[in-house]
Scaffold this active site. Structure first.
Site, PDB file in Angstrom:
ATOM      1  N   ASP A 129      -8.294  64.257 -45.968  1.00 51.97           N
ATOM      2  CA  ASP A 129      -7.481  65.109 -46.845  1.00 51.97           C
ATOM      3  C   ASP A 129      -6.241  65.623 -46.108  1.00 51.97           C
ATOM      4  OD1 ASP A 129      -6.801  66.323 -49.223  1.00 51.97           O
ATOM      5  OD2 ASP A 129      -8.028  68.102 -48.883  1.00 51.97           O
TER       6      ASP A 129
ATOM      7  N   GLY B 221      -4.252  82.593 -48.173  1.00 51.28           N
ATOM      8  CA  GLY B 221      -4.369  81.259 -48.740  1.00 51.28           C
ATOM      9  C   GLY B 221      -5.483  81.159 -49.761  1.00 51.28           C
TER      10      GLY B 221
END
Length: 647
Positions: A490, A374
């Site tokens: 978030d 990632g």
């Protein structure tokens, strides 16, 4: 049954409840109140069922998995014939009334997954017929009553996930019939009593996540019926008893995250255990498949002499010098009014020894491209295998980017003291002047974003619903059940990770905020991802739990519509929100086409439930924060929809 006449009962709102129960009187022998059988326009308080004391022939009462609030009515103590009482899975508060101790025929008492507080009534030890007692997942405190250990016929005792304290007394060995004993996730301290080895019928034992110390009793080798034993996350020391090799039925063993040392037994059931059963201990050695160092039996005595010499003549003098230097540095910094931050590893819940940068390089093959799983705005995430065999995710922060250091510190601060099955867990960290990394539990199925938008991946209706229940449960915990409220700030598909069982875990708390009072707000200019951001957060930087609710609503629409909020079709005044609102009467045009086929026999039913989901999403994204639903109610609504789909 004491009465052959059974009554199928539908209850109606509030005022009618007591009248209905009173009219039944002694005619009712069995009463179940499953979710969605009873039809209410508002929450029902359990105390509104006080008239249930009139059902004198009742032997079975099931009120589990509803949305009941209030406290347990003392009138339940009048049901002298009651044998089974289930009130688990509600939102009941207050203490457990001593009146329940009048139920001398009670064999099964399940009050788990509520918000019950106070102490456990000691008079429960006077219930001779008791076979199962489940009080787990509440906020019960104080010691476990001594009277419990005299319940010789008790089969199941589950007190997990409370705040129980005190020691385990030797009298625990009196529970000769016990098959399941779960005291995990409490604050129990002291030593494990040797008499626990007398529980010959014990099949499942969990004492994990407590403060137990001392050694594992050799007498545990006498627990010949044992199939599962979890002693992880305590302060246990000494060796693993070789007597455990006699437990031929033992299928699951977890002694990880302790201070054990010495040789791991390799006979009996140990041939089937993996390294994960023993990770993060002090100095274990043994067979290669445990992924620990080999035991050097010949040189063990000499090894200890060498260690003693090093400690006495080298480390202690060096340590004293380092301490003196550190004191001088601290004094100079304090003189210059320089703030000295707390060590990062001290912020982590149950933190274990920090890991070195060299160990992380080794675990990831020098942070090789093949291990990169990632990329983010503040760093990279790598898959790694530690020296003890544990597979982890390693989040490395790029300190050249502004905000990376603050993100690292924020994530450590927020994760202190929070623990939930649907939150990603930080295992440890690496913190040097020029290198910061978090070691996280590895999620082998990847992110929700991958499952929604990558080729060869697909989530069916139930999988998507389960994932969204998981995410909602995590937010409910952060908003309502933490000592300090946590706002994630978030929430989006890439921050929802899936384990092997497709259970969702919310991740990335790099910009999360701790709030000290319920629903309080504070100003910030640290922003999340714009497309998921509540209007008041993006414009004014106001942080509140209602901002997370808004993000969740966007995510809920995205998951079932399979449309990113930043999709190219959303331009100008057209957003994901306005698009769903405009097509709310034609849900089939909104939801992911892969979930529905017009020829489906149950198409109308699926559309009805999907309409409910979209309506719930819209309730989350009201423009005014005050008008938005809260996460507790979101979880309730999602579970109701799930139950309907399963019927």
């Amino acid at each position: 049954m004491t009465d052959s006449r059974l009554v199928e009962l539908t209850l109606f709102p509030e005022a009618a409840i007591n009248n209905t129960l009173a009219s039944l009187g002694p005619t009712l022998a069995w009463f179940a109140w499953p979710p969605l059988v009873c039809h209410f326009q508002a929450h029902v308080y359990l105390c509104q069922l006080c008239g249930i004391g009139n059902l004198t022939n009742l032997i079975w009462l099931d009120l589990g998995a509803n949305d009941l609030t209030g406290s347990i009515p003392t009138t339940l103590g009048q049901l002298q014939k009651l044998q089974r009482l289930y009130i688990a899975g509600n939102r009941i508060q207050g203490s457990i009334p001593n009146d329940l101790c009048h139920l001398k025929n009670l064999g099964y008492l399940h009050l788990s997954s509520n918000k019950l507080s106070g102490s456990i009534p000691s008079c429960f030890g006077d219930l001779p017929a008791l076979r199962e007692l489940s009080l787990d997942s509440n906020v019960l405190a104080f010691n476990i009553p001594m009277s419990f250990w005299s319940l010789r016929d008790l089969l199941v005792l589950s007190l997990s996930s409370n705040f129980l304290t005190g020691n385990l007394p030797p009298e625990v060995g009196n529970m000769k019939s016990i098959t399941t004993l779960d005291l995990s996730k409490n604050l129990i301290s002291g030593y494990i009593p040797r008499r626990m080895g007398e529980l010959q019928n014990l099949v499942n034992l969990s004492l994990s996540q407590n403060k137990l110390q001392g050694s594992i009793p050799v007498e545990f080798g006498d627990l010949l019926s044992l199939e599962s034993m979890d002693l992880s996350q305590n302060n246990l020391s000494g060796t693993i008893p070789k007597s455990l090799e006699a437990l031929i039925y033992l299928k699951h063993l977890n002694v990880s995250f302790n201070k054990l040392q010495g040789e791991i037994p390799n006979g009996g059931p140990f041939v089937n255990f993996t390294a994960e059963s023993f990770i993060f201990n002090e100095a274990l050695c043994g067979a290669p498949h445990f992924q620990v160092i080999a035991c050097d039996k010949n040189n063990r005595t000499q090894s200890w002499k060498t260690k003693s010499f090093i400690l006495k003549y080298i480390l202690l003098p060096v340590g004293s010098t380092v301490t003196l230097v550190a004191f001088i540095v601290l004094w100079i910094r304090r003189r210059d009014n320089t703030e000295i931050p707390a060590p990062i590893d001290s912020l982590l819940p149950g933190a274990h020894e920090k890991i070195s940068q060299q160990q992380l390089l080794y675990a990831t093959n020098d942070f090789g491209e093949d291990n990169l799983i990632g990329k983010g705005s503040l760093g990279m995430v790598y898959k790694g295998v530690l020296s003890n065999g544990l597979t982890v995710a390693i989040k490395v922060f790029n300190l050249e980017f502004q905000g990376a250091l603050r993100s690292f510190e924020s994530e450590c601060e927020v994760m202190q003291g929070i623990c939930h099955r649907n939150l990603i867990r930080i295992i440890t960290c690496c913190s040097n002047l020029d290198f910061k990394a978090l070691v996280l539990e590895y999620m082998p199925k990847g992110s929700l974003d991958k499952w929604l938008y990558s080729h060869n991946y697909f989530l069916d209706l139930f999988q998507r619903l389960n994932i969204m229940i998981d995410v909602a449960s995590a937010l409910e915990y952060l908003h309502h059940d933490c000592s300090s409220l946590v706002v994630h700030c978030d929430l989006k598909p890439s921050n929802v990770l899936l384990d092997n069982n497709m259970v969702a875990h919310v991740a990335d708390f790099g910009i999360a905020r701790l709030l000290t009072e319920t629903e309080s707000m504070q100003q910030t200019k640290t922003l999340g991802t714009i497309s998921y951001m509540a209007p008041e957060y993006g414009s004014d930087g106001i942080v509140s739990t209602k901002g997370d609710v808004y993000s969740y609503g966007i995510l809920l629409m995205e998951v079932f519509a399979r449309k990113k909020p930043m999709d190219e079709m959303f331009i100008g005044d057209v957003t994901l929100k306005t698009w769903v609102e405009s097509l709310s009467s034609s849900v089939i045009e909104v939801v992911d086409a892969n979930l529905l086929r017009r020829e489906d026999e149950d198409l109308a039913t699926k559309l009805s439930y999907l309409s409910s989901l979209m309506a719930l999403a819209l309730a989350c994204i009201a423009d005014s924060p005050e008008e938005r639903i809260n996460m507790k109610d979101v979880v309730v609504e999602l579970k109701k929809i799930k139950i309907k789909l399963l019927m």
